[in-house]
Design an enzyme around this catalytic site. Sequence first.
Site, PDB file in Angstrom:
ATOM      1  N   PRO A  13       0.793  -1.220   0.000  1.00  0.00           N
ATOM      2  CA  PRO A  13       0.000   0.000   0.000  1.00  0.00           C
ATOM      3  C   PRO A  13       0.825   1.270   0.000  1.00  0.00           C
ATOM      4  O   PRO A  13       1.871   1.353   0.646  1.00  0.00           O
ATOM      5  CB  PRO A  13      -0.815  -0.095   1.300  1.00  0.00           C
ATOM      6  CG  PRO A  13      -0.101  -1.081   2.142  1.00  0.00           C
ATOM      7  CD  PRO A  13       0.555  -2.039   1.193  1.00  0.00           C
ATOM      8  N   ASN A  77       8.166  -5.539  -1.073  1.00  0.00           N
ATOM      9  CA  ASN A  77       8.096  -4.347  -0.229  1.00  0.00           C
ATOM     10  C   ASN A  77       6.625  -4.227   0.143  1.00  0.00           C
ATOM     11  O   ASN A  77       5.812  -3.740  -0.646  1.00  0.00           O
ATOM     12  CB  ASN A  77       8.581  -3.092  -0.948  1.00  0.00           C
ATOM     13  CG  ASN A  77       8.576  -1.882  -0.007  1.00  0.00           C
ATOM     14  OD1 ASN A  77       7.964  -1.928   1.055  1.00  0.00           O
ATOM     15  ND2 ASN A  77       9.253  -0.819  -0.399  1.00  0.00           N
ATOM     16  N   ALA A  80       3.406  -0.596   4.748  1.00  0.00           N
ATOM     17  CA  ALA A  80       3.071  -0.666   6.181  1.00  0.00           C
ATOM     18  C   ALA A  80       2.498  -2.026   6.600  1.00  0.00           C
ATOM     19  O   ALA A  80       2.494  -2.358   7.790  1.00  0.00           O
ATOM     20  CB  ALA A  80       2.104   0.453   6.546  1.00  0.00           C
ATOM     21  N   GLU A 101      12.777  -9.577   1.511  1.00  0.00           N
ATOM     22  CA  GLU A 101      12.020  -8.411   1.988  1.00  0.00           C
ATOM     23  C   GLU A 101      12.820  -7.158   1.637  1.00  0.00           C
ATOM     24  O   GLU A 101      14.034  -7.113   1.831  1.00  0.00           O
ATOM     25  CB  GLU A 101      11.832  -8.520   3.504  1.00  0.00           C
ATOM     26  CG  GLU A 101      11.087  -7.334   4.087  1.00  0.00           C
ATOM     27  CD  GLU A 101      10.929  -7.430   5.609  1.00  0.00           C
ATOM     28  OE1 GLU A 101      11.109  -8.530   6.184  1.00  0.00           O
ATOM     29  OE2 GLU A 101      10.653  -6.386   6.222  1.00  0.00           O
ATOM     30  N   HIS A 103      12.943  -2.705   1.562  1.00  0.00           N
ATOM     31  CA  HIS A 103      12.427  -1.385   1.945  1.00  0.00           C
ATOM     32  C   HIS A 103      13.330  -0.306   1.386  1.00  0.00           C
ATOM     33  O   HIS A 103      14.559  -0.463   1.370  1.00  0.00           O
ATOM     34  CB  HIS A 103      12.357  -1.238   3.467  1.00  0.00           C
ATOM     35  CG  HIS A 103      11.463  -2.245   4.095  1.00  0.00           C
ATOM     36  ND1 HIS A 103      10.095  -2.158   4.014  1.00  0.00           N
ATOM     37  CD2 HIS A 103      11.742  -3.393   4.753  1.00  0.00           C
ATOM     38  CE1 HIS A 103       9.568  -3.211   4.614  1.00  0.00           C
ATOM     39  NE2 HIS A 103      10.549  -3.976   5.070  1.00  0.00           N
TER      40      HIS A 103
HETATM   41  O1  CA2 Z   1      10.814   2.075   3.401  1.00  0.00           O
HETATM   42  C1  CA2 Z   1       9.947   1.388   2.820  1.00  0.00           C
HETATM   43  O2  CA2 Z   1      10.091   0.936   1.700  1.00  0.00           O
HETATM   44  C2  CA2 Z   1       8.605   1.144   3.527  1.00  0.00           C
HETATM   45  O3  CA2 Z   1       8.173  -0.173   3.220  1.00  0.00           O
HETATM   46  C3  CA2 Z   1       7.641   2.166   2.947  1.00  0.00           C
HETATM   47  C4  CA2 Z   1       6.277   2.156   3.605  1.00  0.00           C
HETATM   48  C5  CA2 Z   1       6.405   2.225   5.126  1.00  0.00           C
HETATM   49  O4  CA2 Z   1       5.126   2.115   5.726  1.00  0.00           O
HETATM   50  C6  CA2 Z   1       7.338   1.159   5.680  1.00  0.00           C
HETATM   51  O5  CA2 Z   1       7.456   1.321   7.085  1.00  0.00           O
HETATM   52  C7  CA2 Z   1       8.707   1.261   5.041  1.00  0.00           C
HETATM   53  C8  CA2 Z   1       5.452   3.345   3.080  1.00  0.00           C
HETATM   54  C9  CA2 Z   1       5.101   3.186   1.619  1.00  0.00           C
HETATM   55  C10 CA2 Z   1       5.105   4.480   0.862  1.00  0.00           C
HETATM   56  O6  CA2 Z   1       4.367   5.472   1.514  1.00  0.00           O
HETATM   57  C11 CA2 Z   1       4.272   6.722   0.940  1.00  0.00           C
HETATM   58  C12 CA2 Z   1       3.475   7.605   1.625  1.00  0.00           C
HETATM   59  C13 CA2 Z   1       3.313   8.888   1.134  1.00  0.00           C
HETATM   60  C14 CA2 Z   1       3.934   9.256  -0.041  1.00  0.00           C
HETATM   61  C15 CA2 Z   1       4.745   8.351  -0.727  1.00  0.00           C
HETATM   62  C16 CA2 Z   1       4.907   7.073  -0.231  1.00  0.00           C
END
Ligand code: CA2
Length: 150
Positions: A13, A77, A80, A101, A103
């Site tokens: 997501p 990836n 959340a 995995e 990130h």
């Molecule tokens: O660092 C990563 O790749 C994460 O998987 C990204 C997730 C986060 O919840 C994980 O803790 C780490 C977030 C996905 C992207 O979220 C966005 C939110 C707003 C704008 C752009 C991307």
Amino acid sequence: MSEHRQILLVSGPNLDLLGEREPAIYGSETLADHVARAAKEAERHDLALRHVQSNHEGELIEAIHDARGWAVAIIINAGAFTHTSWALHDALAAFDPPVVELHLSNPAAREPFRHTSVIAPVADGVIAGFGGLGYSLAVEAVARLLEASS
Ligand code: CA2
């Protein structure tokens, strides 16, 4: 023509928003840029890449189930869902080939709720904190795992 073995790249997501917001954390590249980078690296290793992105947990689970029929590895990836989804954990546990995995950021260096990954126990390894470079590193990790098991 040789049929390349295929990796499934799974994006969870909000990753569809990459490049539009939060560039300080996630960089300015889009998800399409990351997928293109991973596909290029796959080609270098005589592998191919299929990509699925969804904001819905059930769709990600269905994609992982489907991959049991054709994928030689999964790179995920999970966004959340990484920190919450025991259902994704169970789906990945039912997938025998390598799981990496991935990130963009380093969740261990961020808010406490990001310090736990419920997916990590069913992954062969985790690549985090290298931004877009992580996408090529993850494909290279898969290629090496496949080589080691052949
Ligand atoms: O660092 C990563 O790749 C994460 O998987 C990204 C997730 C986060 O919840 C994980 O803790 C780490 C977030 C996905 C992207 O979220 C966005 C939110 C707003 C704008 C752009 C991307």
